[in-house]
Every structure is written in C-alpha cells, then in structure tokens.
Design a protein around this motif. Sequence first.
Motif: not given
Length: 154
Positions: A45, A47, A78, A96, A99
Amino acid sequence: MARSIDYGNLMHRAMRGLIQSVLTDVSEHGLPGAHHFFITFDTNHPDVAIADWLRQRYPTEMTVVIQHWFENLVVTDEGFTVTLNFGNQPEPLVIPFDSVRTFVDPSVEFGLRFETHEDDEEAEDDEGDLEEDDGDDEPPRHDAQVVSLDKFRK
C-alpha cells in the motif's frame, strides 16, 4: 441511469471505523483483560511506512501482534502508527486502515477480513478461514468469526 446503494463500500467503511474505535480506546486506556490483536496489512500500500528490512522480509503482506509490548500507538482517521519490537529492535510502523486485510482478536474469537477484487476467487475456496503463512515470525492464527465483505460489491 439507476442509482444503487453500495453496501460493500459502506460495510468496509463501517468495519474500518470499528477498528479505529477499538484502537483509539486501546491507545487511551491500554488493552483490557486478555484482548490482543493480529492485524494483517498490505505492505505494498502506498501509504504504509515500515523499515526497509521489514519490507524485504514481507514483500506483500505482514501480520503484526498488538499484545504485550507496543508503544506510541496513535490513531487517526486514515490509520494508525505504532512501535513494535522485532527481536529486541523497536520499529515504528505506519498502517493506513485501507491497507488492513484482517483484524483478529482471538481472545473473543472475533475477526474481520477485507478482501480485494483479486481475492474473490480465492475467497470462494477458503471462505470463513484465515489462511496461515509459513513465515517463521508470523504469530499463529486462531479460528475466529470472519466477516467477508467484498462479495456484496458489484
């Protein structure tokens, strides 16, 4: 054009909100009783922020355990950040909510699994079970009530 209700995405948001609420409570008050969490997330992911050596060791997904030793648990809208101990080496992780693939609290046999569209075919083969990886450092997974949400998406 007919309008429809996207129950799959609504359920995903609600279940991620549940995880956010649980982790926020733990960050403020600690883990109650025997509660602990196995959280599997997608290391690809964009982030996700983990140490390079962890990303090399877990190139697609990683399961972490929040139980005895963790610190700096900070929860946002988030996702969350947490520092965990890997062989006496503390490492900060940024995870996150988007994810997260599974969230399991084996102390109460509760679990959630978030599937992607690519997982649809695999999910029909093993629906209701959490797959075990052969990774040496992965915690054992326990049977849990798993809610599969993507089968409701169009």
